[in-house]
Design a protein around this motif. Sequence first.
Motif, PDB file in Angstrom:
ATOM      1  N   VAL A 274      30.171  40.166  48.033  1.00  0.00           N
ATOM      2  CA  VAL A 274      31.429  40.291  47.306  1.00  0.00           C
ATOM      3  C   VAL A 274      31.125  40.205  45.808  1.00  0.00           C
ATOM      4  CG1 VAL A 274      32.713  39.244  49.199  1.00  0.00           C
ATOM      5  CG2 VAL A 274      31.920  37.803  47.320  1.00  0.00           C
ATOM      6  N   HIS A 275      32.149  40.495  44.985  1.00  0.00           N
ATOM      7  CA  HIS A 275      31.910  40.492  43.549  1.00  0.00           C
ATOM      8  C   HIS A 275      31.587  39.081  43.068  1.00  0.00           C
ATOM      9  CE1 HIS A 275      32.111  41.520  39.346  1.00  0.00           C
ATOM     10  NE2 HIS A 275      32.293  42.791  39.666  1.00  0.00           N
ATOM     11  N   LYS A 276      30.528  38.936  42.308  1.00  0.00           N
ATOM     12  CA  LYS A 276      30.053  37.621  41.860  1.00  0.00           C
ATOM     13  C   LYS A 276      31.092  36.907  41.004  1.00  0.00           C
ATOM     14  CE  LYS A 276      25.157  38.972  41.999  1.00  0.00           C
ATOM     15  NZ  LYS A 276      25.420  40.296  42.602  1.00  0.00           N
ATOM     16  N   LEU A 281      34.602  32.309  39.593  1.00  0.00           N
ATOM     17  CA  LEU A 281      35.973  31.881  39.279  1.00  0.00           C
ATOM     18  C   LEU A 281      36.457  30.842  40.287  1.00  0.00           C
ATOM     19  CD1 LEU A 281      38.570  32.232  37.580  1.00  0.00           C
ATOM     20  CD2 LEU A 281      39.218  34.068  39.159  1.00  0.00           C
ATOM     21  N   ALA A 282      36.262  31.122  41.580  1.00  0.00           N
ATOM     22  CA  ALA A 282      36.714  30.193  42.618  1.00  0.00           C
ATOM     23  C   ALA A 282      36.012  28.841  42.480  1.00  0.00           C
ATOM     24  CB  ALA A 282      36.462  30.785  44.001  1.00  0.00           C
ATOM     25  N   GLY A 283      34.691  28.888  42.260  1.00  0.00           N
ATOM     26  CA  GLY A 283      33.942  27.644  42.119  1.00  0.00           C
ATOM     27  C   GLY A 283      34.358  26.857  40.887  1.00  0.00           C
ATOM     28  N   GLY A 284      34.559  27.563  39.770  1.00  0.00           N
ATOM     29  CA  GLY A 284      34.966  26.887  38.543  1.00  0.00           C
ATOM     30  C   GLY A 284      36.331  26.245  38.666  1.00  0.00           C
ATOM     31  N   LEU A 285      37.281  26.963  39.262  1.00  0.00           N
ATOM     32  CA  LEU A 285      38.635  26.422  39.398  1.00  0.00           C
ATOM     33  C   LEU A 285      38.670  25.234  40.345  1.00  0.00           C
ATOM     34  CD1 LEU A 285      40.814  29.676  39.512  1.00  0.00           C
ATOM     35  CD2 LEU A 285      40.396  28.130  37.576  1.00  0.00           C
ATOM     36  N   LEU A 286      37.925  25.298  41.456  1.00  0.00           N
ATOM     37  CA  LEU A 286      37.883  24.180  42.395  1.00  0.00           C
ATOM     38  C   LEU A 286      37.309  22.930  41.717  1.00  0.00           C
ATOM     39  CD1 LEU A 286      38.163  22.911  45.176  1.00  0.00           C
ATOM     40  CD2 LEU A 286      35.957  23.921  45.809  1.00  0.00           C
ATOM     41  N   SER A 287      36.232  23.105  40.968  1.00  0.00           N
ATOM     42  CA  SER A 287      35.626  21.965  40.276  1.00  0.00           C
ATOM     43  C   SER A 287      36.563  21.418  39.204  1.00  0.00           C
ATOM     44  CB  SER A 287      34.301  22.389  39.642  1.00  0.00           C
ATOM     45  OG  SER A 287      33.364  22.772  40.630  1.00  0.00           O
ATOM     46  N   ALA A 288      37.241  22.317  38.468  1.00  0.00           N
ATOM     47  CA  ALA A 288      38.141  21.878  37.399  1.00  0.00           C
ATOM     48  C   ALA A 288      39.331  21.096  37.958  1.00  0.00           C
ATOM     49  CB  ALA A 288      38.628  23.093  36.603  1.00  0.00           C
ATOM     50  N   PHE A 378      38.373  26.708  30.817  1.00  0.00           N
ATOM     51  CA  PHE A 378      38.117  27.643  29.731  1.00  0.00           C
ATOM     52  C   PHE A 378      36.894  28.504  30.041  1.00  0.00           C
ATOM     53  CE2 PHE A 378      36.412  28.588  25.403  1.00  0.00           C
ATOM     54  CZ  PHE A 378      37.474  29.354  24.961  1.00  0.00           C
ATOM     55  N   ALA A 379      35.850  27.898  30.621  1.00  0.00           N
ATOM     56  CA  ALA A 379      34.629  28.640  30.960  1.00  0.00           C
ATOM     57  C   ALA A 379      34.857  29.601  32.116  1.00  0.00           C
ATOM     58  CB  ALA A 379      33.507  27.661  31.308  1.00  0.00           C
ATOM     59  N   SER A 380      35.816  29.290  33.002  1.00  0.00           N
ATOM     60  CA  SER A 380      36.082  30.131  34.175  1.00  0.00           C
ATOM     61  C   SER A 380      36.941  31.345  33.841  1.00  0.00           C
ATOM     62  CB  SER A 380      36.785  29.305  35.270  1.00  0.00           C
ATOM     63  OG  SER A 380      36.008  28.199  35.654  1.00  0.00           O
ATOM     64  N   PHE A 381      37.762  31.230  32.818  1.00  0.00           N
ATOM     65  CA  PHE A 381      38.747  32.269  32.521  1.00  0.00           C
ATOM     66  C   PHE A 381      38.148  33.668  32.342  1.00  0.00           C
ATOM     67  CE2 PHE A 381      41.274  34.720  29.448  1.00  0.00           C
ATOM     68  CZ  PHE A 381      42.442  34.860  30.178  1.00  0.00           C
ATOM     69  N   PRO A 382      37.005  33.846  31.639  1.00  0.00           N
ATOM     70  CA  PRO A 382      36.468  35.201  31.453  1.00  0.00           C
ATOM     71  C   PRO A 382      36.124  35.913  32.760  1.00  0.00           C
ATOM     72  CG  PRO A 382      35.466  33.700  29.892  1.00  0.00           C
ATOM     73  CD  PRO A 382      36.232  32.860  30.863  1.00  0.00           C
ATOM     74  N   PHE A 383      35.938  35.158  33.854  1.00  0.00           N
ATOM     75  CA  PHE A 383      35.577  35.781  35.132  1.00  0.00           C
ATOM     76  C   PHE A 383      36.802  36.160  35.957  1.00  0.00           C
ATOM     77  CE2 PHE A 383      32.053  33.045  33.888  1.00  0.00           C
ATOM     78  CZ  PHE A 383      30.990  33.931  33.968  1.00  0.00           C
ATOM     79  N   PHE A 384      37.988  36.038  35.346  1.00  0.00           N
ATOM     80  CA  PHE A 384      39.219  36.354  36.074  1.00  0.00           C
ATOM     81  C   PHE A 384      39.270  37.815  36.487  1.00  0.00           C
ATOM     82  CE2 PHE A 384      43.744  37.579  36.152  1.00  0.00           C
ATOM     83  CZ  PHE A 384      44.188  36.727  37.146  1.00  0.00           C
ATOM     84  N   PHE A 389      34.160  43.155  31.387  1.00  0.00           N
ATOM     85  CA  PHE A 389      32.920  43.488  30.709  1.00  0.00           C
ATOM     86  C   PHE A 389      32.504  44.945  30.889  1.00  0.00           C
ATOM     87  CE2 PHE A 389      32.709  38.955  31.722  1.00  0.00           C
ATOM     88  CZ  PHE A 389      32.619  38.453  30.439  1.00  0.00           C
ATOM     89  N   GLU A 390      33.339  45.719  31.587  1.00  0.00           N
ATOM     90  CA  GLU A 390      32.958  47.106  31.818  1.00  0.00           C
ATOM     91  C   GLU A 390      32.966  47.919  30.531  1.00  0.00           C
ATOM     92  OE1 GLU A 390      35.449  48.612  34.865  1.00  0.00           O
ATOM     93  OE2 GLU A 390      34.418  47.532  36.476  1.00  0.00           O
TER      94      GLU A 390
END
Length: 400
Positions: A274-276, A281-288, A378-384, A389-390
């Motif tokens: 799946v898309h990295k 994002l999922a990991g960052g939000l769960l930890s946050a 804040f660190a997770s947001f760019p991966f939304f 980045f395309e």
Amino acid sequence: MTSSEKSYGRVLFVLSISMFCAMLGIGIIAPVLPLYAKKLGAGGIALGMIMGSFSFSRSGGMVISGELADRMNMKILLIFGLTFYAAASIAYTFASSTGEMILIRIGHGFGSAMVVPITMAIGANIAPPGKEGIFFGSLQGALFLGIGTGPLLSGFLAEKVAMEAPFFSMTILTLLSIVLVFIFLPGNLSRNREETVLPPTRLVVKYLLADHEMLVVFFFQFCSAMCRGSLVMMIPILASGMELSLSRIGIIVSLNSLSTGILQRFSGRLADRVHKYWLILAGGLLSAVTLLGLPSMKTPLSLALASIAFGIGHAFASPSLAAIAAERGKSLGAGRVMGFFNIAFSIGMTAGPVLVGFLLEKAGESIPFYFLSLMLFFASFPFFSHRRFEAFESVNPERK
């Protein structure tokens, strides 16, 4: 299974053992090192220097090891790093002053810098295309299992055998990994000379600073490490009001790294399917979210579950971050890129406790968790969105 797959599997196993031994060595002496240093007469400042000198030399050593990894045979470098690591491990037992202990910690940090980034650089060079996630999931699984197992084993050895037993165990495990690397790792682990000539280090830094995707990867790695380093300090503080024994507190802290290590291979396999960005994002939000709720945890069970939840979040994000970095390493040099990737982690592990300690003194127990949670959000947001980045052209030295 083809012969090529068997070869990759064997290399991955040896690299994982090396990573496990290196990180187990760090974890196994962490609980006893302050006590051992106090026996030598270390005061508060000296103890801080002893603990901090490891991360300081490790960060600087990663710059050197990353550069060497792209210019020399990486098997030889890995054996050298493990040998240096083993020598530092046994040297602890001969220290007779805090000054000697600081010097040994500097050497230990440098040895660690020659093991972890080079191991990951080898993985970046030989991981089959499309399999980077599972490859780095396995490597980082070994890393976090080593970190989590170390304190558990340390307490048992120190109580049942002797205070010096963890240091001897670290030496034996490192010597075992040297033997495995020497026997089973292929000898031709230098860069393929037919590949594109690597740009100078200063240009690599320039490319990385212009690469928006890598900047957010490094920033997420830094914030995640900052949170992990802070939890090691903050969980015992929260547990102190629950009348828990030191061994139970140690178990709760270890659950963090153990849950991360156990799930790394699974999340690495997901990263190849799946898309990295979604996994990060999922990991960052769960930890946050977990950090946000930690101050309200009032029972040992809830604290243990929170420790596991943060570890699971880190497990989902970590292999995807490493796989993205490894892709850049194919054109910019695996040693350099993975070196910078690990430096971001090391700086975060060092900076987190310092910042949180300041907030703890000035603002109380809850504010540090809110601060860490905000940083990770804040660190997770760019991966939304993976489309973010395309618009940016991938960094490729051949087109520069």
